[in-house]
Design an enzyme around this catalytic site. Sequence first.
Site, PDB file in Angstrom:
ATOM      1  N   HIS B   7      40.697  43.039  39.993  1.00 37.03           N
ATOM      2  CA  HIS B   7      39.594  43.751  40.644  1.00 37.03           C
ATOM      3  C   HIS B   7      38.396  42.841  40.875  1.00 37.03           C
ATOM      4  O   HIS B   7      38.291  41.771  40.284  1.00 37.03           O
ATOM      5  CB  HIS B   7      39.156  44.978  39.819  1.00 37.03           C
ATOM      6  CG  HIS B   7      38.644  44.670  38.446  1.00 37.03           C
ATOM      7  ND1 HIS B   7      39.439  44.716  37.322  1.00 37.03           N
ATOM      8  CD2 HIS B   7      37.411  44.326  37.993  1.00 37.03           C
ATOM      9  CE1 HIS B   7      38.729  44.418  36.250  1.00 37.03           C
ATOM     10  NE2 HIS B   7      37.481  44.162  36.625  1.00 37.03           N
ATOM     11  N   HIS B  79      31.467  40.334  38.791  1.00 41.01           N
ATOM     12  CA  HIS B  79      32.529  39.437  38.319  1.00 41.01           C
ATOM     13  C   HIS B  79      33.827  39.685  39.080  1.00 41.01           C
ATOM     14  O   HIS B  79      33.956  40.666  39.809  1.00 41.01           O
ATOM     15  CB  HIS B  79      32.752  39.588  36.795  1.00 41.01           C
ATOM     16  CG  HIS B  79      33.321  40.896  36.341  1.00 41.01           C
ATOM     17  ND1 HIS B  79      32.550  41.933  35.867  1.00 41.01           N
ATOM     18  CD2 HIS B  79      34.607  41.349  36.276  1.00 41.01           C
ATOM     19  CE1 HIS B  79      33.325  42.940  35.510  1.00 41.01           C
ATOM     20  NE2 HIS B  79      34.584  42.621  35.760  1.00 41.01           N
ATOM     21  N   GLU B 130      36.639  37.334  34.577  1.00 43.74           N
ATOM     22  CA  GLU B 130      37.308  38.093  33.517  1.00 43.74           C
ATOM     23  C   GLU B 130      38.808  37.808  33.609  1.00 43.74           C
ATOM     24  O   GLU B 130      39.356  37.697  34.711  1.00 43.74           O
ATOM     25  CB  GLU B 130      37.058  39.603  33.728  1.00 43.74           C
ATOM     26  CG  GLU B 130      37.711  40.482  32.662  1.00 43.74           C
ATOM     27  CD  GLU B 130      37.465  41.985  32.894  1.00 43.74           C
ATOM     28  OE1 GLU B 130      37.045  42.358  34.005  1.00 43.74           O
ATOM     29  OE2 GLU B 130      37.710  42.769  31.962  1.00 43.74           O
TER      30      GLU B 130
END
Lengths: 134, 134
Positions: B7, B79, B130
């Site tokens: 994502h 992010h 991430e």
Amino acid sequence: MLGRLNHVAIAVPDLGAASAVYRTTLGAKVTDPQALPEHGVTVVFIDVGNTKIELLEPLGENSSIAGFLQKNPAGGMHHVCYEVADIIAARDQLKASGMRILGEGEPKTGAHGKPVLFLHPKDFQGTLVELEQI
Amino acid sequence: MLGRLNHVAIAVPDLGAASAVYRTTLGAKVTDPQALPEHGVTVVFIDVGNTKIELLEPLGENSSIAGFLQKNPAGGMHHVCYEVADIIAARDQLKASGMRILGEGEPKTGAHGKPVLFLHPKDFQGTLVELEQI
């Protein structure tokens, strides 16, 4: 209207150094650099399987990302690009909803040779959105 | 090492208003809000076919995105999250390459109930990365 995420673009001050991080440290496949004088950038694409990361380095004196890199000298996430089936229909629908199109509102040719448009980040929670007709 | 883009996360000051833009103006499918107290955020996910957009709103007094929204009051790209097969192996390989892991360097449980880690944006051209084990 919103199609697949075509790419996430990251502005970088040094395309060679950034490409090396993705290629060597992260083990990703990085394309050769491609100059896009009309957009004032040199780009590489990183294939992550389901979508792409685009790294952008300024090209020429009036680069569209020069201001961004002045504010973010180390680089940073610059825009996201979504695919649309009909960019003129998408533009007209967005304009009718009060969304602002950047520039003169007419599509330019993007990195993949397809028509692209940019939407105003103030209409999308501070996120610069590119639409690309696929 | 680098797997699919799980994502792109966008920090927003008002999750309801932002969800409405994606749902109504862009015609996208938006999940119900999910509170993640351990991460100090409430999230929704937007399915764009090949990946997801995650909208993040601060939750609680010590939200991890409070500082970001102070600098970017309208919101912005926060992010990117990549999938990895083995998060401990990925972490150890990145540390051996000199990359910095945020926090104590041990995985936490992310929004999908899977182990996640965050990498220092200074090591990735200003981009907070991430990793999520899938």
